[in-house]
Design a protein around this motif. Sequence first.
Motif, PDB file in Angstrom:
ATOM      1  N   UNK A  45      -9.014   3.114 -26.125  1.00 29.61           N
ATOM      2  CA  UNK A  45      -7.811   2.449 -25.946  1.00 29.61           C
ATOM      3  C   UNK A  45      -6.865   3.187 -26.935  1.00 29.61           C
ATOM      4  N   UNK A  46      -5.748   3.387 -26.314  1.00 30.59           N
ATOM      5  CA  UNK A  46      -4.384   3.940 -27.091  1.00 30.59           C
ATOM      6  C   UNK A  46      -3.665   2.893 -27.736  1.00 30.59           C
ATOM      7  N   UNK A  47      -3.582   2.496 -28.783  1.00 26.90           N
ATOM      8  CA  UNK A  47      -2.579   1.253 -29.549  1.00 26.90           C
ATOM      9  C   UNK A  47      -1.204   1.399 -28.958  1.00 26.90           C
ATOM     10  N   UNK A  48      -0.559   0.267 -28.544  1.00 26.79           N
ATOM     11  CA  UNK A  48       0.722   0.307 -27.883  1.00 26.79           C
ATOM     12  C   UNK A  48       1.774  -0.531 -29.299  1.00 26.79           C
ATOM     13  N   UNK A  49       2.968  -0.289 -29.287  1.00 27.72           N
ATOM     14  CA  UNK A  49       3.669  -1.083 -30.102  1.00 27.72           C
ATOM     15  C   UNK A  49       3.537  -2.459 -29.861  1.00 27.72           C
ATOM     16  N   UNK A  93      -1.982   1.523 -35.853  1.00 26.48           N
ATOM     17  CA  UNK A  93      -0.639   1.894 -35.550  1.00 26.48           C
ATOM     18  C   UNK A  93      -0.298   2.273 -33.890  1.00 26.48           C
ATOM     19  N   UNK A  94       0.446   2.442 -33.385  1.00 25.35           N
ATOM     20  CA  UNK A  94       0.857   2.860 -32.253  1.00 25.35           C
ATOM     21  C   UNK A  94       0.326   4.353 -32.156  1.00 25.35           C
ATOM     22  N   UNK A 102       4.389   1.511 -36.732  1.00 27.59           N
ATOM     23  CA  UNK A 102       5.206   0.127 -36.611  1.00 27.59           C
ATOM     24  C   UNK A 102       4.900  -0.628 -37.993  1.00 27.59           C
ATOM     25  N   UNK A 103       5.564  -1.443 -38.554  1.00 24.98           N
ATOM     26  CA  UNK A 103       5.272  -2.178 -39.826  1.00 24.98           C
ATOM     27  C   UNK A 103       4.365  -3.431 -39.218  1.00 24.98           C
ATOM     28  N   UNK A 104       3.443  -3.739 -39.882  1.00 28.77           N
ATOM     29  CA  UNK A 104       2.204  -4.876 -39.408  1.00 28.77           C
ATOM     30  C   UNK A 104       2.117  -5.588 -40.641  1.00 28.77           C
ATOM     31  N   UNK A 105       1.904  -7.041 -40.200  1.00 27.42           N
ATOM     32  CA  UNK A 105       1.556  -7.777 -41.356  1.00 27.42           C
ATOM     33  C   UNK A 105       0.264  -7.623 -41.908  1.00 27.42           C
ATOM     34  N   UNK A 106       0.369  -7.948 -43.168  1.00 29.11           N
ATOM     35  CA  UNK A 106      -1.132  -8.143 -43.754  1.00 29.11           C
ATOM     36  C   UNK A 106      -1.654  -9.585 -43.606  1.00 29.11           C
ATOM     37  N   UNK A 107      -2.680  -9.649 -42.969  1.00 30.12           N
ATOM     38  CA  UNK A 107      -3.470 -10.839 -42.538  1.00 30.12           C
ATOM     39  C   UNK A 107      -4.583 -11.141 -43.605  1.00 30.12           C
ATOM     40  N   UNK A 108      -5.100 -10.167 -44.293  1.00 24.51           N
ATOM     41  CA  UNK A 108      -6.154 -10.275 -44.928  1.00 24.51           C
ATOM     42  C   UNK A 108      -6.421 -11.674 -46.195  1.00 24.51           C
TER      43      UNK A 108
END
Length: 254
Positions: free
Chosen positions: A51-55, A86-87, A118-124
């Motif tokens: 699977x190719x990650x989408x925005x 990442x996208x 794209x910027x992503x949240x840090x959930x850890x």
Amino acid sequence: MSLSRGCKLFGVLLVVLSIVALAACNSGSRSKESYPAGNRNLPNVKYGSIYTVKRGDTLYSIAWAIKKDYRTVAAWNGIKRPYVIHPGQRLRMYPPSQKQTNKSPTKSVASSSSKKPAKQKNYANKAPQGKVKRWVWPTISRRVYSRFQPAAGKDGIDISAKYGDPVFATADGQVVYAGSGLRGYGQLIILKHNKTYLSAYANNASILVAEGQSIKAGKKIGKVGSGSSGKARLHFEIRKNGKPVDPAKYLSTR
């Protein structure tokens, strides 16, 4: 033709045009209610594929789509906490072969895309810990229209409600997905409650929270929308270690 008869015909024509215009307006309004904004051209994630990650994708939403635990998908691809993707990145939707276990799975299927991530949240470090003490109903209504039947493809329950009614968080958690990138779910919210449980709220008319946000049980997170039937209902699911479980067995009777 007399003037009187001409006036009558003109009047009839105006009435007909008014009815047609009103029908068109109602049709447009119904379409918006039946299909929440953004519920088009959605990616189709399948187990056993690359699977190719989408925005807008998150590891949680991708794992949800193939009914696997997010940690399992992360392990298949050598992704470490905080599970940032990442996208353009290509992810394996199946376990790696024995020969690949000593290599980095993510690099072996990584995209050469030069797009800016794209910027992503840090959930850890924000997700709640410990057991869920109580599961509250996600809607004012407790009338279940459709029950949990995984063999028939029903991985949750549909709760009848009024269009625009508030949608509540069923337990303390963190928003790990908020968007419309999963086929068949419309505008979707996924909450992570601890390492074991996730909950999902589908076909929202609007989303009132953002990814990465910490949520308390009972907090308003969205508004009830409608699915393909056009009826106002909330589709609600609970996943335990990535697997669908019957929400009715968890929700409080009080």
